[in-house]
Design a protein around this motif. Structure first.
Motif, PDB file in Angstrom:
ATOM      1  N   GLY A 183      -1.435  12.061  17.229  1.00 14.21           N
ATOM      2  CA  GLY A 183      -1.639  11.844  16.104  1.00 14.21           C
ATOM      3  C   GLY A 183      -0.607  12.329  15.085  1.00 14.21           C
ATOM      4  N   LEU A 184      -0.807  12.038  13.739  1.00 15.07           N
ATOM      5  CA  LEU A 184       0.025  12.692  12.637  1.00 15.07           C
ATOM      6  C   LEU A 184      -0.381  13.772  12.195  1.00 15.07           C
ATOM      7  CD1 LEU A 184       2.550  11.592  10.951  1.00 15.07           C
ATOM      8  CD2 LEU A 184       0.674  10.594   9.344  1.00 15.07           C
ATOM      9  N   PHE A 185       0.546  14.850  12.188  1.00 13.79           N
ATOM     10  CA  PHE A 185       0.322  16.265  11.528  1.00 13.79           C
ATOM     11  C   PHE A 185       1.245  16.245  10.191  1.00 13.79           C
ATOM     12  CE2 PHE A 185       1.073  20.549  11.047  1.00 13.79           C
ATOM     13  CZ  PHE A 185       0.014  21.070  10.993  1.00 13.79           C
ATOM     14  N   VAL A 186       0.527  16.856   9.149  1.00 15.20           N
ATOM     15  CA  VAL A 186       1.270  17.089   8.018  1.00 15.20           C
ATOM     16  C   VAL A 186       1.193  18.517   7.650  1.00 15.20           C
ATOM     17  CG1 VAL A 186       1.376  16.512   5.442  1.00 15.20           C
ATOM     18  CG2 VAL A 186       0.643  14.573   7.090  1.00 15.20           C
TER      19      VAL A 186
ATOM     20  N   LEU B  18      -4.035   7.082   2.846  1.00 16.59           N
ATOM     21  CA  LEU B  18      -5.224   6.185   2.334  1.00 16.59           C
ATOM     22  C   LEU B  18      -4.373   5.229   1.376  1.00 16.59           C
ATOM     23  CD1 LEU B  18      -8.750   7.961   2.341  1.00 16.59           C
ATOM     24  CD2 LEU B  18      -7.373   7.266   4.108  1.00 16.59           C
ATOM     25  N   ASP B  19      -3.591   5.555   0.833  1.00 20.04           N
ATOM     26  CA  ASP B  19      -3.015   4.340  -0.175  1.00 20.04           C
ATOM     27  C   ASP B  19      -2.023   3.715   0.818  1.00 20.04           C
ATOM     28  OD1 ASP B  19      -1.565   3.429  -2.781  1.00 20.04           O
ATOM     29  OD2 ASP B  19       0.124   4.070  -1.353  1.00 20.04           O
TER      30      ASP B  19
ATOM     31  N   LEU C  73       4.314   4.426   7.977  1.00 21.52           N
ATOM     32  CA  LEU C  73       3.447   4.051   9.060  1.00 21.52           C
ATOM     33  C   LEU C  73       3.185   2.640   8.524  1.00 21.52           C
ATOM     34  CD1 LEU C  73       0.484   6.592   8.512  1.00 21.52           C
ATOM     35  CD2 LEU C  73       2.088   6.449  10.347  1.00 21.52           C
ATOM     36  N   LYS C  74       2.887   1.850   9.801  1.00 21.31           N
ATOM     37  CA  LYS C  74       2.733   0.333   9.618  1.00 21.31           C
ATOM     38  C   LYS C  74       1.382   0.202  10.067  1.00 21.31           C
ATOM     39  CE  LYS C  74       7.645  -1.063  10.090  1.00 21.31           C
ATOM     40  NZ  LYS C  74       8.151   0.267   9.830  1.00 21.31           N
TER      41      LYS C  74
ATOM     42  N   GLU D 259       8.066  13.629   4.576  1.00 19.54           N
ATOM     43  CA  GLU D 259       8.847  13.897   5.764  1.00 19.54           C
ATOM     44  C   GLU D 259       8.052  13.725   7.082  1.00 19.54           C
ATOM     45  OE1 GLU D 259       9.493  17.886   4.749  1.00 19.54           O
ATOM     46  OE2 GLU D 259      11.131  17.556   3.275  1.00 19.54           O
ATOM     47  N   ALA D 260       6.627  13.875   7.083  1.00 22.84           N
ATOM     48  CA  ALA D 260       5.888  13.745   8.060  1.00 22.84           C
ATOM     49  C   ALA D 260       5.726  12.067   8.660  1.00 22.84           C
ATOM     50  CB  ALA D 260       4.393  14.148   8.192  1.00 22.84           C
ATOM     51  N   GLY D 261       6.284  11.237   7.807  1.00 21.29           N
ATOM     52  CA  GLY D 261       6.232   9.759   8.178  1.00 21.29           C
ATOM     53  C   GLY D 261       5.216   8.875   7.651  1.00 21.29           C
ATOM     54  N   VAL D 262       4.239   9.603   6.582  1.00 20.88           N
ATOM     55  CA  VAL D 262       3.226   8.788   6.195  1.00 20.88           C
ATOM     56  C   VAL D 262       3.529   7.394   5.677  1.00 20.88           C
ATOM     57  CG1 VAL D 262       1.466   8.911   4.317  1.00 20.88           C
ATOM     58  CG2 VAL D 262       1.774  10.808   5.556  1.00 20.88           C
ATOM     59  N   HIS D 263       4.799   7.299   4.881  1.00 20.02           N
ATOM     60  CA  HIS D 263       4.996   6.127   4.232  1.00 20.02           C
ATOM     61  C   HIS D 263       5.812   5.245   5.037  1.00 20.02           C
ATOM     62  CE1 HIS D 263       4.028   7.872   0.315  1.00 20.02           C
ATOM     63  NE2 HIS D 263       4.462   8.944   0.470  1.00 20.02           N
TER      64      HIS D 263
END
Length: 378
Positions: free
Chosen positions: A156-159, A194-195, A47-48, A41-45
């Protein structure tokens, strides 16, 4: 002294568990699933990334952040070094801790912040410092905290950290850094991140398998399972009057052994030594031959079991990942321990992927540390 009768009395265990440690261990799989959903939901997947970072810097307080940094560094390998930024300060309180970026950190590096608190002023300043240096910033922490606002201000990105419904209740005890639920809540989003940037392999299906394995261990090691068929209770009973000498073999086992040592200290108030095979054989040879060896007290057989406390002896705990290519130092480890009349406990995970086997070793030893803490009144 360990009250072994308490181990097989679920009601007494629940009454003694003032820190909700057993509930956290049992819910580790659920925390992983919730944390994975928060990361999505935070958008990790989505990311580019432009490429792999030169270095990954991890900042955060306590054993959970230290354990996450250790595990991520092991899984990532030497290709992109993972460095934990250890805090300084005069006390472990949130307002007293200080973190600083190394002088070389810049736009090609990644800063990860992991904390179960989120009110540490220095972590908020660290996020701002990283933004001014051009570092990418990702944080996992409780929602609606000063750190969440600081990371947003640093672009930054916050989860949000995965929590259980009871975490926000006023009567809940303070969070313990080594608690299993906290560890997995902080670690899971960082694995997914990190994946995504290509530093390690932890796709969504692998993380789901980790959650399934944690659920499986919770069924095997839960408080309702008797000691004789419960590997975590058995290990806790074996360590009742022993100094744990933890030997690890395999990539996954190293971080698990170091986390076990930290959990024993923080949760159960027990010291432990930890080393990796085969170097452990030479590092701890003199220890096993010294006064802590079981053979060092020949009169122990005649000790009054009622009036005199038991002697304090070393006990080897061998944590093994499945050996690659058949090369293993386990036979030599067993021979060394037995040659000094030192008892040995062994844990080896069931077959599975690297993350699954690592999760199993961590889960069983987490349960063991919790049972040891509760049964000894820590």
């Amino acid at each position: 002294m360990l009250d072994e009768s308490l181990l097989d009395t679920p009601e007494a265990l629940a009454e003694a568990d003032h820190r909700a440690l057993l509930r956290g261990a049992a819910e580790a799989g659920a925390r992983v699933r919730t944390a994975a959903r928060h990361a999505t939901e935070a958008g990790v997947h989505d990311l580019k990334p432009d490429g792999r970072p030169r270095a990954v810097l991890i900042a955060g307080p306590g054993a959970a952040a230290a354990g996450a940094a250790d595990l991520l560094g092991t899984l990532a390998g030497p290709g992109s070094p993972v460095t934990r930024l250890a805090p300084t300060g005069v006390a472990p309180a949130a307002g007293a801790l200080r973190w600083e970026l190394p002088g070389w950190a810049g736009s090609v590096d990644l800063l990860l912040i992991a904390t179960p608190d989120g009110t540490e002023p220095s972590l908020s300043l660290l996020a701002d410092q990283a933004y001014r240096r051009g570092c990418s910033v990702v944080a996992v922490a409780p929602a609606r905290t000063p750190l969440a606002e600081a990371v947003e201000g640093a672009h930054g990105l916050f989860v949000p950290m995965a929590t259980a419904p009871y975490d926000d209740q006023d009567e809940q005890p303070p969070l313990t850094a080594s608690a299993p639920g906290i560890f997995w809540a902080l670690l899971t989003p960082l694995l997914a991140l990190l994946d995504r940037v290509g530093l390690l392999t932890a796709p969504p299906d692998a993380i789901e398998k980790v959650a399934d394995r944690l659920d499986h261990i919770a069924e095997r090691c839960g408080p309702a399972i008797a000691t004789y068929s419960n590997p975590a209770k058995t290990l806790a009973a074996e360590l009742a009057d022993a100094l744990p000498v933890i030997w690890t073999e395999g990539i996954s086992a190293g971080p698990a052994g170091r986390r076990f040592s930290a959990a024993l200290a923080e949760l159960a108030g027990r010291p432990a030594l930890v080393a990796e095979l085969p170097e452990a054989l030479s590092a701890h040879n003199a220890l096993l031959a010294g006064p802590l060896a079981a053979s060092a007290d020949p009169d122990d057989f005649f000790r009054d079991r009622v009036e005199e406390p038991p002697a304090f002896h070393a006990r080897v705990v061998l944590l093994r990942d499945r050996p690659i290519g058949g090369l293993t130092a386990a036979p030599s480890a067993r021979d060394l321990a037995l040659s000094h009349d030192t008892a040995i406990s062994e844990l080896e995970p069931e077959p599975g992927g690297e993350l699954e086997t690592l999760a199993e070793l961590i889960a069983i030893t987490d349960f063991a540390a919790v049972y040891l803490a509760l049964a000894s009144g820590a």
